[in-house]
Structures are given as C-alpha cells and as structure tokens.
Write a protein that holds these residues in place. Structure first.
Motif: not given
Length: 87
Positions: A33-50
């Motif tokens: 949430d604080s660093h959205p540029e890394y969101r797609r690398r860490l979280l899936g579409p349901e905000t679950e950990l990849l």
C-alpha cells in the motif's frame, strides 16, 4: 519498525525499506500500500501473497503453509526472495 529487503533487480538501487510489525501477510500488504510500484510483484488480485515468492523472517525461511500465522516482531528483517529461472 521492521526492515523489508527486496531483490536488487526489482528496485534498481535501494533494497531496504521500513515496514511495520504484525502478521507476515499484513506486513507485506501494508508495504505494498505504501509502495504500489511493488504491489504486482508481491500480491495477487485478491491481495493474497503470491505463492512463488519466498519470505525469510530474520534469516528463517517461512514455509508457505505457515505464512498466515507467522508474526514479524518489531526489529525483525523480512527478506523477499524472488523466483529464479534458468538451467
């Protein structure tokens, strides 16, 4: 405070970031949430950990089945380990 260490290839420079203590999934969600540029690398579409990303808390690899119950205390370091490909 928690230190979050990202792979160098993701950041192009800075690899250490500050985060907050708590359960591992919440630590990573708040970081994303604080660093959205890394969101797609860490979280899936349901905000679950990849599933294919590994996490270490203070040099201990967290098994996938234990992620949701792993507590990251203040003063800890969470290291994000990106998947590797090759042969």
């Amino acid at each position: 405070m928690v230190t979050i260490v990202l792979p160098t290839g993701w950041t192009g420079g800075r690899t250490e970031f500050e985060g907050t203590a708590g359960l591992l999934p919440e630590v990573i969600r708040r970081f994303a949430d604080s660093h959205p540029e890394y969101r797609r690398r860490l979280l899936g579409p349901e905000t679950e950990l990849l599933r294919y990303i590994n996490y270490c808390v203070d040099d201990d690899l967290v098994p996938r089945h234990a992620r949701s119950e792993t507590t990251v205390p203040a003063g800890s370091t969470v290291t994000v380990i990106a998947p590797m490909a090759g042969g």
